[in-house]
Design an enzyme around this catalytic site. Structure first.
Site, short mmCIF file in Angstrom:
data_model
loop_
_atom_site.label_atom_id
_atom_site.label_comp_id
_atom_site.label_asym_id
_atom_site.label_seq_id
_atom_site.Cartn_x
_atom_site.Cartn_y
_atom_site.Cartn_z
N ASP A 198 0.82 -1.21 0.00
CA ASP A 198 0.00 0.00 0.00
C ASP A 198 0.86 1.27 0.00
OD1 ASP A 198 -2.32 1.52 0.15
OD2 ASP A 198 -3.12 0.43 1.87
N GLU A 249 -5.56 -1.55 -6.84
CA GLU A 249 -6.67 -0.69 -6.43
C GLU A 249 -6.89 0.38 -7.49
OE1 GLU A 249 -8.22 1.40 -2.34
OE2 GLU A 249 -6.13 1.65 -2.89
N GLU A 257 -13.67 1.23 0.85
CA GLU A 257 -13.18 1.79 2.10
C GLU A 257 -13.55 3.26 2.26
OE1 GLU A 257 -9.05 0.92 0.98
OE2 GLU A 257 -8.58 3.02 1.40
#
Length: 643
Positions: free
Chosen positions: A411, A460, A466
């Site tokens: 991430d 992503e 989210e």
């Protein structure tokens, strides 16, 4: 009469000069797509695109500007190779189609500039679903060349409308983690509108013009170029290619803009076209134009995954909770369980190894989260400071593979500079060596990497589920956002949106129905599909809904667009590897909508329909048969048909 032969002879050079000035033509195999290339009086190469009688791109610019040479003007076309056929058949495990078939016509155009400048060639490949071109700097030299600007433009016809993603300003957002392609699309805006954030528009960019559709993106990203986007200003609807912002590099001294030795091939500029939205959704051009895999497919496979973090937060990354989510995945026949941030602190390596071994005993693979690290972000979540340096990364990958971990989610990347393009591919290469699957989050677009690196399951590069937990405004926009993504972001590669929640979101009011959420399990494509729903929420659903989720195939063999319009509604059919078709649809509008589904075209004689019940938190089901099924969806409702 004696003058006639002399006049004819005098006319020959003029006729030859006029013929030489005729635009170069490259057509698709079916003849529907036509590219014409010309050179202006100033020596500026241009190209234009038509679909039969419709103009899709007006004359648009070509060329590169190097630190020591200007290859955007003063150029002369020296040679146009003959048009040749291109054929490529290959297989994918992590995209919309398992068996891909690429057919195109190829033509290479050679240009010469000032003395001493590298020779510029432009390679065009035109298929039935679009146009691709790349630049080649010919020659051989040990001296590193630097590209400072690209003059490529896409000149849309007057009156075109765009569905465009604002490109974020670097070093903004959570802990300085932008740009990460996590904005809402601007829908149906006039082509040429300046970007809302002031940094341009991200790829992919969708346009409607002259009754046709155009999707702009890039593919075939190697190690010698930077990721690009569309510039902020686009006067007269002419969009220029823009390079990354200065902070978008892995270290202060790392490469931002493209640099390489010669010969040098750039990534492909891709223009997907169609007289309907079907080619946009169904095209595989981003992988067609990317390099084949150098390694065989991994023994690990695509599949579905449980995931606690999105609805339960950091505090539940604990041994007991994750063991429960392993059991949850096993009970539904899912392949994976994702353990998110802070596992190294709140569970520890030894207990994570226990979890991995327990998961294996349940036929579930464990996935673990990492911070991408580096100076570019301030995110405190751990593990951090372990992946950026090659020696540390390889040691860590070997360690967790020995522990029994199946893959990693990485991430908080920091942009699209050339050094970041290399960092992504360094990670994929090292993960391949030990047999780890990879999911990039807070990241750039796939750009065809899932073909080149089969261990890349998903990325992503989307404002995913989210964000619904962060702000009610995001929750309010979920319906239209989800109805835009099949035609934009998910059209160019696997997308880790993390869909499907029937539970309520803490402190937020979810606008979509449960049937809408169920439809996303089919509508969105990802190599590993991480579902947002938790065990209690799934257990509260009817048995036929749980059974549907259990029987969903781990990957898809094909896709067809049934119906839809970006931001309003979307109906897709996806084929399971065995041949059976699943259909899913959502209505993003505030009014009921009736949708006709032709099952006969899919070879379905009968199936089971699951759609909204009496409320937007309930379901109904019935058997369906015959060629056409009529489904009336409530506002922000959805449906699925399973074979």
């Amino acid at each position: 009469m004696r003058l006639f032969p002399l006049l004819c002879l005098l006319a020959l050079p003029l006729a030859a000069a006029q013929a030489a000035q005729q635009p170069i033509r490259i057509s698709s195999p079916d003849g529907a797509v036509l590219v014409t290339v010309d050179v202006t009086a100033q020596g500026q190469p241009t190209y234009a695109v038509r679909y039969r009688q419709a103009e899709l791109l007006r004359p648009s610019h070509l060329g590169l500007r190097l630190a020591n040479a200007d290859l955007t003007q003063g150029l002369k076309l020296t040679k146009a190779d003959k048009q040749t056929a291109v054929a490529d058949d290959y297989q994918l495990v992590t995209d919309k189609r398992a068996n891909c078939r690429y057919r195109a016509n190829r033509r290479v155009l050679h240009f010469a500039g000032a003395a001493g400048a590298p020779q510029l060639s432009v390679v065009f490949q035109v298929s039935n679903d679009g146009v691709a071109f790349q630049y080649v700097l010919e020659g051989s030299s040990q001296e590193v060349q630097h590209i400072t600007a690209e003059s490529t433009t896409f000149h849309l016809p007057a009156g075109a409308k765009g569905w465009l993603h604002p490109h974020a300003k670097a070093q903004t957002g959570f802990a300085n983690t932008q740009p990460s392609y996590e904005e809402n699309y601007q829908r149906g805006i006039a082509a040429g509108t300046p970007s809302t954030i002031g940094q341009g528009w991200s790829f992919p960019a969708l346009f409607q013009t002259n009754g046709h559709w155009v999707l702009l993106t890039e593919a075939g990203m190697g190690r010698n170029y930077a990721g690009t986007h569309l510039a902020h200003e686009s006067p007269d609807a002419e969009y220029a290619v823009a390079f990354p912002q200065p902070p978008e590099k892995t270290t202060p001294d790392a490469a931002l803009l493209p640099e390489s030795r010669l010969p040098w091939r750039t990534p492909w500029r891709v223009v997907v076209v169609g007289n309907s939205l079907a080619p946009i959704v169904e095209s595989t051009l981003t992988t067609d134009l990317s390099a084949p895999a150098k390694t065989p497919l991994l023994t690990e496979a695509p599949g579905k995954s449980s995931w606690s973090w999105v609805l339960m937060g950091d505090q539940n990354t604990t041994y007991d909770v994750q063991r429960r989510f392993i059991d949850y995945a096993a009970s539904l026949g899912w392949h994976y369980c994702l353990v998110d941030a802070l596992w190294d602190k709140q569970i520890g390596y030894d207990k994570t190894q226990e979890l991995a071994q327990y998961a294996r005993s349940k036929n579930v693979g464990l996935l673990v989260w990492y911070n991408s690290n580096g100076h570019w972000n301030q995110a405190p979540q751990t593990p951090t400071n372990v992946l950026f340096e090659p020696e540390s990364r390889r040691k860590e990958f070997a360690r967790i593979k020995q522990m029994g971990v199946a893959g990693v989610k990485i991430d908080f990347f920091g942009g699209d500079g050339q050094s970041f393009m290399n960092y992504y591919q360094d990670i994929l290469t090292d993960a391949t060596q030990v047999g780890l699957l990879v999911n990039f989050h807070g990241a750039t677009l796939p750009r065809g990497w899932n073909r080149t690196y089969p261990n890349l399951m998903t990325m992503e590069a989307v404002k995913g589920f989210e964000f619904l937990t962060f702000d009610q405004r995001n929750t309010d926009q979920e319906p239209t956002h989800c109805a835009t993504l099949p035609f934009t972001r998910n059209a160019v590669g696997p997308m880790d949106f993390t869909p499907m929640a029937f539970s309520e979101i803490r402190g937020k009011e979810r606008r979509t129905s449960n049937a809408f959420e169920l439809a996303l399990s089919v509508l969105f494509q990802s190599g590993i599909q991480h579902y947002a729903e938790v065990p209690e929420g799934m257990a509260a659903q009817p048995a036929y809904v749980q059974d549907f989720v259990k029987k969903l195939p781990p990957r898809w063999a094909d896709v067809k667009l049934v119906d839809g319009f970006p931001g309003e509604y979307a109906v897709l059919a996806r084929q399971a590897p065995g041949g059976a078709w699943y259909v899913a649809g959502i209505n993003a509008t505030d009014a009921p909508k009736t949708i006709q589904v032709d099952l006969g075209k899919l070879g379905l004689k009968s199936g089971t329909l699951i759609t909204d019940g009496d409320t937007n938190r309930s379901f109904s089901t019935r058997a369906v048969a015959g060629n056409t099924v009529s489904v009336t969806l409530p506002a922000r409702g959805g449906f699925v048909v399973q074979p």
